[in-house]
Design an enzyme around this catalytic site. Structure first.
Site, PDB file in Angstrom:
ATOM      1  N   TYR A 442      43.981  40.598  42.592  1.00  0.00           N
ATOM      2  CA  TYR A 442      43.128  41.642  43.189  1.00  0.00           C
ATOM      3  C   TYR A 442      43.512  41.982  44.632  1.00  0.00           C
ATOM      4  O   TYR A 442      44.350  41.331  45.218  1.00  0.00           O
ATOM      5  CB  TYR A 442      41.652  41.342  43.005  1.00  0.00           C
ATOM      6  CG  TYR A 442      41.012  40.112  43.622  1.00  0.00           C
ATOM      7  CD1 TYR A 442      41.556  39.389  44.660  1.00  0.00           C
ATOM      8  CD2 TYR A 442      39.767  39.702  43.126  1.00  0.00           C
ATOM      9  CE1 TYR A 442      40.890  38.295  45.201  1.00  0.00           C
ATOM     10  CE2 TYR A 442      39.103  38.599  43.662  1.00  0.00           C
ATOM     11  CZ  TYR A 442      39.668  37.907  44.706  1.00  0.00           C
ATOM     12  OH  TYR A 442      39.023  36.849  45.230  1.00  0.00           O
ATOM     13  N   GLU A 443      42.916  43.042  45.110  1.00  0.00           N
ATOM     14  CA  GLU A 443      43.240  43.604  46.432  1.00  0.00           C
ATOM     15  C   GLU A 443      44.714  44.013  46.512  1.00  0.00           C
ATOM     16  O   GLU A 443      45.369  43.872  47.536  1.00  0.00           O
ATOM     17  CB  GLU A 443      42.883  42.583  47.525  1.00  0.00           C
ATOM     18  CG  GLU A 443      42.674  43.170  48.917  1.00  0.00           C
ATOM     19  CD  GLU A 443      41.658  44.297  48.951  1.00  0.00           C
ATOM     20  OE1 GLU A 443      40.582  44.142  48.363  1.00  0.00           O
ATOM     21  OE2 GLU A 443      41.966  45.331  49.556  1.00  0.00           O
ATOM     22  N   GLY A 444      45.199  44.583  45.394  1.00  0.00           N
ATOM     23  CA  GLY A 444      46.610  44.957  45.304  1.00  0.00           C
ATOM     24  C   GLY A 444      47.398  43.780  44.750  1.00  0.00           C
ATOM     25  O   GLY A 444      47.537  42.769  45.429  1.00  0.00           O
TER      26      GLY A 444
END
Lengths: 604, 263
Positions: A442-444
């Site tokens: 997550y978060e890229g």
């Protein structure tokens, strides 16, 4: 005595001996954060983390979040822990005093978070996301929006989230379809479906404030037509009182591999046509706002992964000291030889020192990025500000992508050290491995981080930030060369830094050439070698500090700690960096098999 | 109500492996992590609650070297209004009576209605509170686990008695109480509290300020002297169970069954 979560001595070392955070207190903005205050903050964070939050880690994993009749309940033990976090005002440590934050240097808040997040990061995501959402309001909100929401969020009375992802808009945010229609009163009617929303619905706070990415009717396609809205779960009237339920409905929660204590929601906005939001910032500038917040969010995900690794190392090293199994290698043939603690076996030591070196290097990197953030705030000259901002920009994909990759590896080593016990739920490593895994996604995703490094950061401002970073590395190498015992290590790190320069130039050129596909197939290895060399830099820097301390004479335990710093650097440079050099050669070759292979040839 | 709480900086037993030094005279103190004595936290919390209910102020005092300042500051961050450090080379090596003597001098400098101590310290003998009361000729109650202010002359305290019984006492003020853990739930120190005390100067009082003759305290004044310090050898009949948690539990159940502890 076994330490939990993080090595106290190591945190003190990075704060006071390596980075010398007290320097920040010379600036008016951070004047009150002298050494005594910093120590008290970090000690109290540790106290709170060990006594109140750590016990919720296993409970949160076992109990998980429940979804019944449209309501989400978090693990029971989280309620008390959340109240204590709120009372102690740990929600928005580095944020502005005016809005309920504590105005703390980022590097100090990271040290406090090292313990708090390390104690149970699934739990700490509730306050963590609240801080992030609040930051968006602080940066882009109108005075009215700040007045209505900010203080309640930074004090933890209400929580916050971030609504980006949709079923068909994950890594490609520009594909989102949630829509916004302007009403006559200036609000917008929002409708759409969002998924994978961490902390999206729960029973910890009275209200939940959702920053939502949506497309205003008629806006351009892709990321250029995305706007950011503030959508509260319960409408907030102009006088601050709570109004009607705002048609923000949790339609389900995910069953996940890890972080069971943090709820992951599907959220329907405006299912009955009654969801309202206010514009946050300007129309169609939502992605720009996201980018401004992205560095910090990614650094925090790096910290989440890192704390899993730090905790895993603490458990593993203590277990290896206690667990008796097998004879000492040199007494294998002696039938009467006693079993020894497994820390005496060479292969266990190899794993432990691998864990140790990465944990130390990663802690230094994360705190260093925090310190750069603080320097951007306190430095007077625009040039210096720009320099630190550039270094942050280049290091963020490393602090997120590389760190979470290596953190997962560290957890894996920890599990291996526990042997069969590592694989069962009665011991803590199994959970840490599961919890850590999402930080790579997550978060890229880490693949996106690698593309960010190659595609955006390498050529940023004509490569000046990269050159500035290499300059900082050179300075550390020069300082290490002053010490006779570190000369050899310094030379080897210098070679690696030179090689990184060569690889960087090659990758930059390849990415601009017809070989662009091949170049991006090597984006990930490029991120990895960059990360390795950043680790080597940090460990050499630490060893330099430690060598000076040893020279001056250190007390017994301190001496062991400093010797440990020298060994971490020695191990990393001699045992890991050579493989990095090999990987650099592979990148320079830029073989095209991965992109040239026909899709049918993948089989399956 | 003016309240003085006596606190002590002690090695944190949850953070340290306590080892005895080479000549067997003390523990190895280099590199230890110190914190405030656990019992004292309860005393400070009780004092803060009383102040919040009936008004007045809370002062925290500690006898120790310059490092003891950190625990005074910490308890101020918790909510105490003032802090005082009693420190002097002449105080080093004091026995319990010496410490009580030093504290008595400080108590007499102020106008306190109530003096609280922890029931004991991790590294202490549970003696200072009682001696201090006797020296001041004030009433004293030990092991206090409930406290209620009746009026400005009297308080009511509950005491823990062996066998799980409780007794209630009315005590005239001023008095000294030693506070037992469990009387309340000490609050955690928050960031606001820390920031509040960050730059406060904590006054240091030495022998001269307190009017104490150096010979009456410290090593020279001590009538109780430690002559040995060691870990006792395991006696007969003691058995340390080893193995994994499950194995230990299994062995324990076997033992309890064999000895008639469970049927």
């Amino acid at each position: 005595m076994a330490q939990f979560i993080a090595d106290r001595r190591d945190i003190e070392f990075v704060l006071h001996e390596q980075l010398q955070v007290e320097k920040l207190s010379k600036h008016e903005r951070f004047a009150e954060f002298n050494k005594k205050t910093v120590d008290m903050i970090v000690n109290e964070a540790r106290n709170l983390a060990v006594k109140e939050i750590l016990p919720t880690q296993l409970l949160g994993d076992q109990e998980g979040c429940k979804f019944e009749n449209g309501k989400v309940t978090v693990p029971e033990s989280f309620h008390r822990a959340y109240e204590i976090i709120k009372e102690g005002e740990w929600v928005a440590m580095p944020e502005s005093l005016e809005w309920g934050g504590q105005g703390m240097p980022m590097v100090v808040s990271l040290a406090a978070s090292d313990y708090l997040v390390g104690a149970n990061y699934a739990f700490m995501m509730y306050p963590g996301l609240t801080q992030g959402a609040g930051k968006l309001i602080e940066a882009f909100g109108t005075d009215k929006q700040k007045e209505l929401f900010l203080k309640k969020m930074f004090t933890g009375e209400w929580t916050g989230t971030m609504l980006l992802t949709e079923p068909e808009a994950g890594s490609d945010v520009g594909a989102l379809t949630t829509s916004a229609v302007k009403n006559s009163d200036g609000t917008y009617s929002i409708s759409g479906s969002k998924i994978f929303i961490s902390s999206g619905e729960h029973d910890l706070a009275e209200n939940i404030i959702h920053p939502v990415l949506a497309r205003i009717e008629g806006a351009p396609a892709g990321t250029k037509g995305i706007s950011l809205f503030l959508v509260p779960k319960i409408w907030v009237n102009d006088d601050g009182s709570l109004g009607e339920f705002n048609d923000v409905v949790c339609t389900g929660i995910e069953e996940k591999m890890g972080i069971h204590g943090n709820v992951t929601c599907s959220i329907s906005l405006g299912g009955k046509g009654e969801c309202k939001g206010t514009l946050l910032g300007e129309e169609n500038k939502g992605m720009r706002a996201m980018f401004l917040m992205m560095n910090e969010a990614r650094l925090l995900v790096g910290l989440q992964g890192f704390t899993c690794a730090s905790t895993a190392y603490m458990y593993a090293v203590n277990y290896a000291r206690q667990r008796l199994q097998g004879k000492h290698l040199l007494k294998m043939r002696d039938e009467n030889a006693p079993s020894v603690p497994i820390i005496q076996h060479p292969d266990v030591r190899r794993q432990l020192i691998t864990m140790k070196a990465y944990v130390e290097g990663m802690r230094s990197l994360i705190y260093y990025v925090g310190m750069c953030e603080d320097n951007v705030k306190v430095e007077k000259s625009a040039k210096e500000k720009e320099k630190y901002q550039g270094i942050i920009d280049v290091l963020i994909p490393i602090a997120k992508g590389y760190v979470t990759d290596k953190a997962f590896e560290v957890c894996n080593h920890g599990l291996q050290i526990y042997g069969g016990y590592g694989y069962i739920k009665e011991y803590p490593l199994e959970q840490l491995v599961r919890d850590c895994r999402i930080t790579m996604i997550y978060e890229g995703t880490n693949g996106i981080q690698a593309m960010d490094l190659l595609g955006r950061k390498l050529g940023l401002n004509k490569g000046k930030p990269v050159m500035d970073l290499l300059g900082e590395m050179q300075a550390s190498i020069a300082a290490a060369r002053e010490i006779e015992d570190l000369k050899e290590l310094a030379d080897l790190v210098q070679e690696a830094v030179n090689k990184l320069g060569e690889v960087g130039l090659h990758m930059g050129a390849s990415a601009m050439s017809p070989d662009v596909m091949k170049a991006f197939a090597f984006a990930y290895p490029f991120m990895e070698v960059t990360g390795d060399i950043v680790m080597a830099w940090m460990l050499l820097w630490r060893a330099t500090v430690a060598a000076h301390k040893l020279e001056k004479g250190a007390r017994k335990k301190d001496a062991a700690f400093y010797e440990g710093q020298l060994k971490s650097a020695e191990f990393f440079v001699h045992s890991i960096l050579p493989t990095t050099m090999g990987k650099c050669n592979a990148i320079l070759t830029t073989n095209g098999a991965a992109v040239e292979i026909m899709e049918d040839s993948f089989g399956g | 109500m003016e309240i003085l709480v006596c606190v002590k900086r002690v090695p944190d037993t949850s953070e340290n492996e306590i080892e005895i030094n080479k000549d067997g005279s003390d523990i190895e103190r280099d590199d230890l992590v110190y914190s405030v004595n656990e019992w004292d936290n309860y005393a400070v919390e009780e004092a803060i609650q009383i102040r919040d209910n009936v008004g007045g102020s809370v002062t925290v005092v500690s006898v120790g070297d310059e490092d003891a300042e950190e625990v005074v500051r910490r308890e101020m961050a918790m909510g105490a209004d003032k802090g005082i450090l009693l420190s002097d080379n002449a105080f080093e090596g004091s026995d319990g009576r010496g410490i009580a003597n030093i504290l008595k001098a400080e108590v007499e400098k102020g106008k306190y209605d109530l003096v609280l101590t922890g029931a004991q310290a991790d590294d202490g003998a549970g003696q200072v509170g009682g001696m201090l009361a006797a020296m001041l000729d004030w009433p004293y109650a030990s092991l206090v686990n409930s406290l209620e202010v009746v009026d400005d002359k009297t308080i009511k305290v509950g005491r823990e008695i062996a066998g799980g019984n409780l007794e209630m006492n009315e005590i005239d003020l001023p008095c000294v109480l030693s506070i037992q853990t469990g009387i309340n739930e000490p609050r955690y120190v928050g960031i606001r509290g820390i920031r509040k005390v960050a730059s406060i100067d904590i006054p240091v009082h030495g022998a001269g300020d307190l009017g104490i003759t150096p010979e009456s305290v410290g090593e020279s004044g001590a009538k109780v002297k430690r002559i040995d310090y060691f870990t006792p050898e395991l006696g007969e009949g003691a058995e340390i169970l080893e193995g994994s948690t499950d194995e230990i539990i299994e062995k324990l159940i076997e033992l309890l069954k064999a000895k008639g502890g469970i049927k």
